[in-house]
Enzyme design. Structure first.
Site, PDB file in Angstrom:
ATOM      1  N   GLU A  98       9.615  16.330  15.142  1.00 36.63           N
ATOM      2  CA  GLU A  98      10.091  16.148  13.767  1.00 36.63           C
ATOM      3  C   GLU A  98       9.395  17.171  12.869  1.00 36.63           C
ATOM      4  OE1 GLU A  98       9.105  12.382  11.861  1.00 36.63           O
ATOM      5  OE2 GLU A  98      11.149  12.298  11.071  1.00 36.63           O
TER       6      GLU A  98
ATOM      7  N   LYS B 299       0.858  -1.198   0.000  1.00 37.85           N
ATOM      8  CA  LYS B 299       0.000   0.000   0.000  1.00 37.85           C
ATOM      9  C   LYS B 299       0.888   1.241   0.000  1.00 37.85           C
ATOM     10  CE  LYS B 299      -1.741   2.965   2.716  1.00 37.85           C
ATOM     11  NZ  LYS B 299      -1.749   4.164   1.849  1.00 37.85           N
TER      12      LYS B 299
ATOM     13  N   CYS C  73      13.714  10.892   7.143  1.00 39.37           N
ATOM     14  CA  CYS C  73      13.617  10.396   8.512  1.00 39.37           C
ATOM     15  C   CYS C  73      14.911  10.636   9.273  1.00 39.37           C
ATOM     16  CB  CYS C  73      13.229   8.934   8.520  1.00 39.37           C
ATOM     17  SG  CYS C  73      14.214   7.933   7.420  1.00 39.37           S
TER      18      CYS C  73
ATOM     19  N   GLU D  19       9.888   1.313  10.577  1.00 41.82           N
ATOM     20  CA  GLU D  19      10.946   2.319  10.379  1.00 41.82           C
ATOM     21  C   GLU D  19      10.267   3.671  10.536  1.00 41.82           C
ATOM     22  OE1 GLU D  19      14.035   1.559   9.951  1.00 41.82           O
ATOM     23  OE2 GLU D  19      13.868  -0.568   9.438  1.00 41.82           O
TER      24      GLU D  19
HETATM   25  P1  NAP Z   1       1.897   8.453   7.868  1.00 46.20           P
HETATM   26  O1  NAP Z   1       0.522   8.901   8.147  1.00 46.20           O
HETATM   27  O2  NAP Z   1       2.643   7.721   8.902  1.00 46.20           O
HETATM   28  O3  NAP Z   1       1.797   7.595   6.518  1.00 46.20           O
HETATM   29  C1  NAP Z   1       2.653   6.554   6.131  1.00 46.20           C
HETATM   30  C2  NAP Z   1       1.823   5.445   5.463  1.00 46.20           C
HETATM   31  O4  NAP Z   1       0.948   4.827   6.419  1.00 46.20           O
HETATM   32  C3  NAP Z   1       0.931   5.909   4.337  1.00 46.20           C
HETATM   33  O5  NAP Z   1       0.887   4.903   3.336  1.00 46.20           O
HETATM   34  C4  NAP Z   1      -0.397   6.061   5.048  1.00 46.20           C
HETATM   35  O6  NAP Z   1      -1.516   6.078   4.205  1.00 46.20           O
HETATM   36  C5  NAP Z   1      -0.395   4.850   5.932  1.00 46.20           C
HETATM   37  N1  NAP Z   1      -1.306   4.910   7.068  1.00 46.20           N
HETATM   38  C6  NAP Z   1      -1.829   6.015   7.684  1.00 46.20           C
HETATM   39  N2  NAP Z   1      -2.619   5.658   8.701  1.00 46.20           N
HETATM   40  C7  NAP Z   1      -2.645   4.301   8.725  1.00 46.20           C
HETATM   41  C8  NAP Z   1      -3.282   3.336   9.549  1.00 46.20           C
HETATM   42  N3  NAP Z   1      -4.071   3.689  10.564  1.00 46.20           N
HETATM   43  N4  NAP Z   1      -3.081   2.030   9.297  1.00 46.20           N
HETATM   44  C9  NAP Z   1      -2.277   1.651   8.290  1.00 46.20           C
HETATM   45  N5  NAP Z   1      -1.647   2.512   7.472  1.00 46.20           N
HETATM   46  C10 NAP Z   1      -1.813   3.823   7.690  1.00 46.20           C
HETATM   47  O7  NAP Z   1       2.780   9.669   7.428  1.00 46.20           O
HETATM   48  P2  NAP Z   1       2.237  11.053   6.815  1.00 46.20           P
HETATM   49  O8  NAP Z   1       0.935  11.461   7.423  1.00 46.20           O
HETATM   50  O9  NAP Z   1       2.218  10.935   5.368  1.00 46.20           O
HETATM   51  O10 NAP Z   1       3.342  12.051   7.329  1.00 46.20           O
HETATM   52  C11 NAP Z   1       3.241  12.521   8.660  1.00 46.20           C
HETATM   53  C12 NAP Z   1       4.571  12.593   9.335  1.00 46.20           C
HETATM   54  O11 NAP Z   1       5.194  11.316   9.315  1.00 46.20           O
HETATM   55  C13 NAP Z   1       5.583  13.488   8.650  1.00 46.20           C
HETATM   56  O12 NAP Z   1       5.411  14.805   9.048  1.00 46.20           O
HETATM   57  C14 NAP Z   1       6.867  12.920   9.124  1.00 46.20           C
HETATM   58  O13 NAP Z   1       7.163  13.448  10.387  1.00 46.20           O
HETATM   59  C15 NAP Z   1       6.585  11.443   9.262  1.00 46.20           C
HETATM   60  N6  NAP Z   1       7.085  10.626   8.122  1.00 46.20           N
HETATM   61  C16 NAP Z   1       8.168   9.865   8.323  1.00 46.20           C
HETATM   62  C17 NAP Z   1       8.688   9.121   7.290  1.00 46.20           C
HETATM   63  C18 NAP Z   1       9.897   8.277   7.471  1.00 46.20           C
HETATM   64  O14 NAP Z   1      10.656   8.103   6.538  1.00 46.20           O
HETATM   65  N7  NAP Z   1      10.128   7.704   8.639  1.00 46.20           N
HETATM   66  C19 NAP Z   1       8.086   9.152   6.032  1.00 46.20           C
HETATM   67  C20 NAP Z   1       6.932   9.931   5.852  1.00 46.20           C
HETATM   68  C21 NAP Z   1       6.439  10.672   6.920  1.00 46.20           C
HETATM   69  P3  NAP Z   1      -2.021   7.511   3.673  1.00 46.20           P
HETATM   70  O15 NAP Z   1      -0.992   7.963   2.739  1.00 46.20           O
HETATM   71  O16 NAP Z   1      -3.310   7.258   3.012  1.00 46.20           O
HETATM   72  O17 NAP Z   1      -2.166   8.402   4.879  1.00 46.20           O
END
Ligand code: NAP
Ligand code: MG
Length: 451
Positions: free
Chosen positions: A351, A144, A254, A220
């Site tokens: 972050e 996904k 990250c 991660e």
């Molecule tokens: P996120 O919400 O953690 O999204 C990452 C993935 O998880 C996406 O595919 C997302 O789908 C999915 N997801 C969201 N809620 C879920 C749930 N309840 N169950 C299963 N999967 C789920 O990250 P984001 O909202 O895009 O970004 C928010 C923050 O995360 C950023 O500001 C940053 O701090 C952090 N981040 C960290 C990394 C890293 O490399 N560690 C990468 C991206 C973001 P959707 O896309 O549909 O929400």
């Protein structure tokens, strides 16, 4: 929203049942020799190499990655696939000296259907890290991608098909986190979840993984990584490296070096050079090869980053350059430098995921190690010093999964990658990276006393 969620759950059910069928002991995939699995993945590497330009452009359209950075990652992505492909026929067990007359050995077998949930910041790299590792282990997968970046996973899945990976082994479902993501994390036929993204969602995933069945979980997550610059550092290297560590890919990394601790003896000089460096970064269209920094991923992240900058100003950090949105269309943020940041300010704790460098002052290594560790994160850390003892003391005591000395971000598929504390569970990369996708079976055969 409701009908969409229903629709994506049905899609996930279909994808999981295809992956389950492809994992049956008599399936084409399961009957394939391990070396043939490795050859298929090497063919995939050839195809990714062939389509470098297309994939790099698609990634850039998807998430605004500047093309030069995309081309750099294209090269490392191909190397990554070849490394993982080489592991497919190196998965082997042990013989075990069990007491008594017996012959005992271990067999390592793929864990089953894996749900792989991707973030938007490095969609191709994350697809490869997770999908190719799972395939090298012999698993089948349902992927996904993040909602912002649905395209490259589809292109890569098409290339896996072209390479000869049998139908049902790799499935991609584009859907939202709540809906497609939750359907995957709650599915009884999914044996393992690997996720990269926020700590907040990581916690939800770990909980969901124990609700219906007991899924294995690799996480991660994010970071608030400390980079230490000692008085004896070479500023000609330390200044640009610290800047790349936090400004590259618009700060959406990250491992971003988002807490920059500079020792008091060189603090003023360092800050001056850091500001000059930030001012010279070119921000603009990511397709332009002279551009250093493109747009933030979307308006939500733009607002989030600008909100942190406002918070930094309000908390009393000294804004020395940047701090504003550029223009009215596109989500461009000026490279921003804050000095005199204090540990308890929000910009030093949370972050930001944007092009914001926060500089803090310190006096001694002892002091800064405790300050560096005073966080729930533990993904990466760095230090610039020419004193080997200081470098090693720091490397030993800092709580982080990756530590870089006199450089920042040096990693690759050969090296384990992952976080201490809330930055994650498990590791990707390295010789043992297939282990989380494997079960270990101990087989004991009783031998007759006399023959
Ligand atoms: P996120 O919400 O953690 O999204 C990452 C993935 O998880 C996406 O595919 C997302 O789908 C999915 N997801 C969201 N809620 C879920 C749930 N309840 N169950 C299963 N999967 C789920 O990250 P984001 O909202 O895009 O970004 C928010 C923050 O995360 C950023 O500001 C940053 O701090 C952090 N981040 C960290 C990394 C890293 O490399 N560690 C990468 C991206 C973001 P959707 O896309 O549909 O929400
Ligand atoms: Mg999201």
């Amino acid at each position: 929203m409701a009908p969409e969620i229903k629709y994506t759950k049905a899609d996930v059910d279909l994808a999981v049942s295809a992956a389950k069928a492809a994992f049956h002991r008599n399936s084409e995939w399961r009957l394939l020799d391990a070396s043939a699995r490795g050859r298929l993945l090497n063919k995939f590497a050839d195809l990714v190499q062939r389509d470098t330009k297309y994939l790099t452009e698609l990634e850039s359209y998807n998430n605004g990655m500047v093309v030069n950075l995309g081309l750099y990652f294209s090269e490392t992505n191909v190397k990554s696939i070849r490394y993982l492909a080489s592991l497919a026929d190196k998965i082997q067990g042990d013989t075990v000296p069990l007491d008594g007359d017996n012959f005992t050995f271990t067999l390592k077998q793929p864990v089953g259907v894996c749900g792989l949930i991707l973030p938007w910041n490095f969609p191709i790299l994350m697809f490869i890290n997770k999908v190719v590792t799972a395939l090298a282990a012999g698993c089948t997968v349902v992927v996904k991608p993040a909602e912002q970046t649905p395209l490259t996973a589809l292109a890569l899945a098409a290339l896996l098909k072209e390479a000869g990976v049998p139908a049902g082994v790799v499935n991609v479902v584009n859907g939202y986190g709540p809906g497609a993501g939750t359907a995957l994390t709650h599915h009884p036929d999914v044996a393992k979840i690997s996720f990269t993204g926020s700590v907040e969602v990581g916690k939800l995933i770990q909980q969901a993984a124990g609700k219906v069945n007991l899924k294995r979980v690799t996480l991660e997550l994010g970071g608030k990584s400390p980079l230490i610059i000692m008085n004896d550092a070479d500023l000609n290297v330390a200044v640009p490296t610290a800047a790349f560590g936090v400004f590259s890919h618009q700060g959406q990394m990250c491992v971003a070096a988002s807490r920059l601790y500079v020792q008091s003896g060189i603090y003023d000089k360092f800050v001056e050079k850091a500001v000059e460096f930030a001012k010279n970064r070119k921000v603009g269209n990511p397709a332009d090869t002279t551009v250093d920094q493109g747009p933030q991923i979307d308006s939500e992240m733009l607002e989030k980053v600008l909100g942190y900058i406002e918070k930094g100003k309000k908390d009393g950090a000294k804004l020395l350059t940047g701090g504003k949105r550029i223009g009215k269309s596109g989500f461009y943020v000026e490279p921003t430098v804050f000095a005199d940041v204090k540990d308890d300010m929000t910009i030093a704790k949370e972050e930001i995921f944007g092009p914001v460098q926060s500089i803090l002052k310190f006096d001694t290594l002892e002091e800064v190690i405790d300050r560096a560790n005073n966080t729930s994160y533990g993904l990466a850390a760095g230090i610039f010093t020419t004193n080997i003892n200081n470098a090693l003391q720091y490397a030993k005591h800092v709580e982080a999964g990756n530590v870089w000395v006199n450089g920042y971000g040096m990693t690759g598929q050969q090296s384990p990658f992952g976080g201490y504390k809330d930055s994650g569970v498990g590791r990707e990369g390295g010789l043992n990276c297939v282990d989380p996708y494997l079960e270990v079976k101990a087989i004991a055969i009783s031998l007759p006393k006399k023959f």
